[in-house]
Design a protein around this motif. Structure first.
Motif, PDB file in Angstrom:
ATOM      1  N   THR A 141       0.863  -1.063   0.227  1.00  0.00           N
ATOM      2  CA  THR A 141      -0.285  -0.109  -0.111  1.00  0.00           C
ATOM      3  C   THR A 141       0.867   1.247   0.060  1.00  0.00           C
ATOM      4  OG1 THR A 141      -0.152   0.236   2.494  1.00  0.00           O
ATOM      5  CG2 THR A 141      -1.765  -1.319   1.350  1.00  0.00           C
ATOM      6  N   HIS A 142       2.150   1.037   0.309  1.00  0.00           N
ATOM      7  CA  HIS A 142       3.065   2.250   0.264  1.00  0.00           C
ATOM      8  C   HIS A 142       3.590   2.689  -1.083  1.00  0.00           C
ATOM      9  CE1 HIS A 142       5.985   4.940   3.080  1.00  0.00           C
ATOM     10  NE2 HIS A 142       6.373   4.869   1.761  1.00  0.00           N
ATOM     11  N   SER A 143       3.402   3.927  -1.453  1.00  0.00           N
ATOM     12  CA  SER A 143       3.748   4.275  -2.609  1.00  0.00           C
ATOM     13  C   SER A 143       4.880   5.320  -2.790  1.00  0.00           C
ATOM     14  CB  SER A 143       2.389   5.166  -3.456  1.00  0.00           C
ATOM     15  OG  SER A 143       1.240   4.094  -3.555  1.00  0.00           O
ATOM     16  N   THR A 144       4.826   6.158  -1.948  1.00  0.00           N
ATOM     17  CA  THR A 144       6.028   7.236  -2.029  1.00  0.00           C
ATOM     18  C   THR A 144       7.393   6.571  -2.139  1.00  0.00           C
ATOM     19  OG1 THR A 144       4.515   8.731  -0.849  1.00  0.00           O
ATOM     20  CG2 THR A 144       6.825   9.253  -0.921  1.00  0.00           C
ATOM     21  N   GLY A 145       8.255   6.912  -3.074  1.00  0.00           N
ATOM     22  CA  GLY A 145       9.517   6.378  -3.082  1.00  0.00           C
ATOM     23  C   GLY A 145       9.752   4.988  -3.666  1.00  0.00           C
ATOM     24  N   ARG A 146       8.632   4.273  -3.961  1.00  0.00           N
ATOM     25  CA  ARG A 146       8.611   2.808  -4.118  1.00  0.00           C
ATOM     26  C   ARG A 146       9.678   2.385  -5.272  1.00  0.00           C
ATOM     27  NH1 ARG A 146       4.983  -0.775  -1.985  1.00  0.00           N
ATOM     28  NH2 ARG A 146       4.888  -2.988  -3.191  1.00  0.00           N
ATOM     29  N   GLU A 147       9.533   3.149  -6.252  1.00  0.00           N
ATOM     30  CA  GLU A 147      10.173   2.507  -7.626  1.00  0.00           C
ATOM     31  C   GLU A 147      11.603   2.584  -7.190  1.00  0.00           C
ATOM     32  OE1 GLU A 147      11.119   4.119 -12.033  1.00  0.00           O
ATOM     33  OE2 GLU A 147       9.005   3.712 -11.375  1.00  0.00           O
ATOM     34  N   ASN A 148      12.254   3.437  -6.526  1.00  0.00           N
ATOM     35  CA  ASN A 148      13.613   3.481  -6.007  1.00  0.00           C
ATOM     36  C   ASN A 148      14.084   2.927  -4.680  1.00  0.00           C
ATOM     37  OD1 ASN A 148      14.263   5.214  -8.172  1.00  0.00           O
ATOM     38  ND2 ASN A 148      13.275   7.137  -7.357  1.00  0.00           N
ATOM     39  N   THR A 149      13.225   2.066  -4.205  1.00  0.00           N
ATOM     40  CA  THR A 149      13.536   1.351  -2.912  1.00  0.00           C
ATOM     41  C   THR A 149      13.674  -0.229  -3.252  1.00  0.00           C
ATOM     42  OG1 THR A 149      11.838   2.731  -1.843  1.00  0.00           O
ATOM     43  CG2 THR A 149      12.584   0.543  -0.958  1.00  0.00           C
ATOM     44  N   GLU A 175       2.867  -8.738  -1.115  1.00  0.00           N
ATOM     45  CA  GLU A 175       3.132  -7.516  -0.905  1.00  0.00           C
ATOM     46  C   GLU A 175       3.811  -6.970  -2.450  1.00  0.00           C
ATOM     47  OE1 GLU A 175       2.097  -6.188   1.484  1.00  0.00           O
ATOM     48  OE2 GLU A 175       1.346  -8.015   2.351  1.00  0.00           O
ATOM     49  N   ILE A 176       3.861  -7.605  -3.185  1.00  0.00           N
ATOM     50  CA  ILE A 176       4.077  -7.288  -4.625  1.00  0.00           C
ATOM     51  C   ILE A 176       3.055  -6.672  -5.517  1.00  0.00           C
ATOM     52  CG2 ILE A 176       5.331  -7.719  -6.686  1.00  0.00           C
ATOM     53  CD1 ILE A 176       7.059  -7.190  -4.651  1.00  0.00           C
ATOM     54  N   ARG A 177       2.981  -5.378  -6.173  1.00  0.00           N
ATOM     55  CA  ARG A 177       2.122  -5.002  -6.946  1.00  0.00           C
ATOM     56  C   ARG A 177       2.090  -5.827  -8.210  1.00  0.00           C
ATOM     57  NH1 ARG A 177       1.995   1.708  -5.790  1.00  0.00           N
ATOM     58  NH2 ARG A 177       1.434   1.421  -3.638  1.00  0.00           N
ATOM     59  N   THR A 178       1.326  -6.712  -8.410  1.00  0.00           N
ATOM     60  CA  THR A 178       1.001  -7.455  -9.740  1.00  0.00           C
ATOM     61  C   THR A 178      -0.005  -7.345 -10.562  1.00  0.00           C
ATOM     62  OG1 THR A 178       0.080  -9.235  -8.667  1.00  0.00           O
ATOM     63  CG2 THR A 178       2.331  -9.369  -8.690  1.00  0.00           C
ATOM     64  N   ASP A 179       0.071  -7.285 -11.717  1.00  0.00           N
ATOM     65  CA  ASP A 179      -1.226  -7.078 -12.761  1.00  0.00           C
ATOM     66  C   ASP A 179      -1.560  -8.572 -13.454  1.00  0.00           C
ATOM     67  OD1 ASP A 179      -2.977  -6.189 -14.235  1.00  0.00           O
ATOM     68  OD2 ASP A 179      -1.787  -4.887 -15.563  1.00  0.00           O
ATOM     69  N   LEU A 180      -2.254  -9.430 -12.930  1.00  0.00           N
ATOM     70  CA  LEU A 180      -2.521 -10.734 -13.373  1.00  0.00           C
ATOM     71  C   LEU A 180      -3.915 -10.646 -14.030  1.00  0.00           C
ATOM     72  CD1 LEU A 180      -1.010 -12.669 -10.371  1.00  0.00           C
ATOM     73  CD2 LEU A 180       0.214 -11.981 -12.556  1.00  0.00           C
ATOM     74  N   PRO A 210       3.181  -3.660 -12.305  1.00  0.00           N
ATOM     75  CA  PRO A 210       3.307  -2.042 -11.935  1.00  0.00           C
ATOM     76  C   PRO A 210       4.370  -2.128 -10.796  1.00  0.00           C
ATOM     77  CG  PRO A 210       0.911  -2.984 -11.575  1.00  0.00           C
ATOM     78  CD  PRO A 210       1.560  -4.134 -12.065  1.00  0.00           C
ATOM     79  N   GLU A 211       4.887  -3.290 -10.650  1.00  0.00           N
ATOM     80  CA  GLU A 211       6.026  -3.178  -9.625  1.00  0.00           C
ATOM     81  C   GLU A 211       7.455  -3.215 -10.381  1.00  0.00           C
ATOM     82  OE1 GLU A 211       6.894  -2.328  -6.189  1.00  0.00           O
ATOM     83  OE2 GLU A 211       5.509  -3.852  -5.708  1.00  0.00           O
ATOM     84  N   HIS A 212       7.977  -1.871 -10.537  1.00  0.00           N
ATOM     85  CA  HIS A 212       8.939  -1.805 -11.371  1.00  0.00           C
ATOM     86  C   HIS A 212      10.144  -2.751 -10.918  1.00  0.00           C
ATOM     87  CE1 HIS A 212      11.593   0.579 -14.287  1.00  0.00           C
ATOM     88  NE2 HIS A 212      12.388   0.649 -13.346  1.00  0.00           N
ATOM     89  N   GLY A 213      10.805  -3.488 -11.974  1.00  0.00           N
ATOM     90  CA  GLY A 213      11.812  -4.227 -11.971  1.00  0.00           C
ATOM     91  C   GLY A 213      11.605  -5.570 -11.214  1.00  0.00           C
TER      92      GLY A 213
END
Length: 425
Positions: A135-143, A323-328, A363-366
């Protein structure tokens, strides 16, 4: 008075760049991913649940693939192996699963550039972003990603989930819901003519399923039947016909067409009793055996056997990805952009277009699911397709977008196929 010293945190880009790519699973596609990353000089760590490489393939090692060696060896892995003195087996011959492990996958896993970065006994129980739930979005892609195993947690810049589906078979019930656990219910592809012979000899076996693992088991049971009087074989399928194991003269994978033709002959000769259109509603453990009850053509039906082989296919274990943002896709549980390309109602493995990082993006980059697991519940996977997946993703991770978007694979055309062995064809 003590002085608090603060250590400057590295810049986000520098921190991620210093972390390895996590590869989950040391099967054919996971090891191919390792080969591609090693070839590009990208740091990685392979996390494997078993004590050695390709454990799932080894479980069905007695089974012969219907693809030849030239179709089951990744090109970059081959180049790395040959540089170390390895010799490719006869390219036109189809190996058994055990030959695939002994002559290709184990030598690949033992290459120094891969072996030093592999952790065995490291089953992944969960993946998240460091310090974040989904659910946490801020700075997610760079974490960084945090990958949890019994041997500790690994921080990584990207994750390739190549854990496969062999440990997640579909249930026998037509509803897809779990049913009883009984030792008389066998996993797909038992070693009928080898270590498990006594389990089947002189007994009645029901093989449930319409794919190629069912066909391989039926063929083995017929061979056993010739030597063990009283061996009875029933083939139970849900649909009116077993399309995926029907022979086709146009099938470019000759071994696959021959497999279907042999089963057709055994049904016609009476060696195998085929019962179609059977919907299983209940599974019972009785003293006399395992009883399957349900409906057949809208009428109540039931059958009891000494052993039941569950060859109904596989599904992905999605629990570690909570806990991973998947698009299935809602139907086949494959990445949403990939699902239309692999829909088993439309496609066989020969008609699936080669695809790469774009179709596998979440949606989960990487984060990527690759190999058999990327196909969700669709049974149309080819090893060569998985190799193309990881080639594209490795190029993307290296910043080589031109290579990542280029198609470098030609698949065999026509025919129908299934790799419900959970591994490859």
């Amino acid at each position: 008075m003590s002085t608090l010293t603060l250590t400057p945190r590295p810049r986000v880009a520098d921190r991620l760049a210093a972390l390895p790519v996590a590869i989950i699973g040391a099967g054919p596609v996971g090891l191919a991913a390792a080969a591609h990353l090693a070839d590009r000089g990208i740091a990685f760590t392979v996390l494997e649940a078993a004590s050695g490489p390709a454990a799932a393939v080894d479980k069905w090692g007695h089974t012969r693939l219907f693809s030849a060696w030239r179709e089951v060896v990744d090109p970059v892995a081959r180049r790395l192996l040959e540089a170390a003195g390895w010799t490719m087996p006869a390219e036109g011959r189809a190996p058994t699963g055990r030959e695939l492990v002994d002559s290709y996958l184990r030598p690949l896993a033992e290459l120094p550039e891969i072996a030093v970065h592999t952790r065995y006994g490291a089953r992944v129980s969960g993946i998240a972003r460091e310090g974040m739930d989904r659910t946490h979005s801020t700075g997610r892609e760079n974490t960084p990603f945090l990958v949890r195993t019994p041997k500790g947690e690994l921080l990584s810049r990207a994750v390739l989930d190549a854990s496969g589906t062999y440990d997640s078979p579909n249930p026998l019930l037509s509803t897809g819901l779990p049913t009883i656990d009984d030792p008389r219910i066998s996993h797909a592809l038992p070693d009928v003519l080898g270590s498990e012979r006594e389990r089947f000899a002189g007994r009645h076996t029901i093989v449930v399923g319409a794919g190629h693992s069912a066909a391989n088991t039926l063929i083995s049971l017929v061979r056993l039947q010739r030597d063990a009087p009283g061996t009875r074989i029933t083939w139970l399928i849900r649909n009116p016909s077993a399309v995926r194991v029907s022979s086709s003269a146009a099938d470019e994978l000759v071994g696959r067409a021959q497999l279907g033709a042999r089963v057709d002959r055994y049904v016609e000769s009476g060696a195998v009793e085929k019962i179609d259109s059977f919907e299983i509603d209940r599974v019972e453990a009785l003293p006399a055996g395992i009883r399957l009850s349900g409906t057949r053509r809208d009428e109540p039906a039931a059958i009891t056997a000494d052993v039941v082989v569950n060859a109904t296919g596989f599904r992905p274990d999605l629990a570690p990805l909570r806990e991973i943002r998947t698009d299935l896709d809602a139907v086949v549980e494959a990445p949403r952009l990939l699902a239309p390309l692999i829909d088993p109602n439309v496609h066989s493995c020969g008609t699936v277009e080669p695809h790469g990082f774009r179709e596998l993006t979440h949606p989960e980059h990487g984060f990527f699911v690759v190999g058999m697991k990327s196909y969700g519940r669709a049974p149309t996977f080819l090893l060569a397709t998985g190799y193309e997946q990881v080639r594209s993703i490795a190029a993307w991770l290296a910043g080589d977008l031109a290579s990542a978007t280029r198609v470098e694979l030609t698949l065999p055309t026509t025919g129908v196929c299934s790799t419900d062995a959970g591994g490859c064809c």
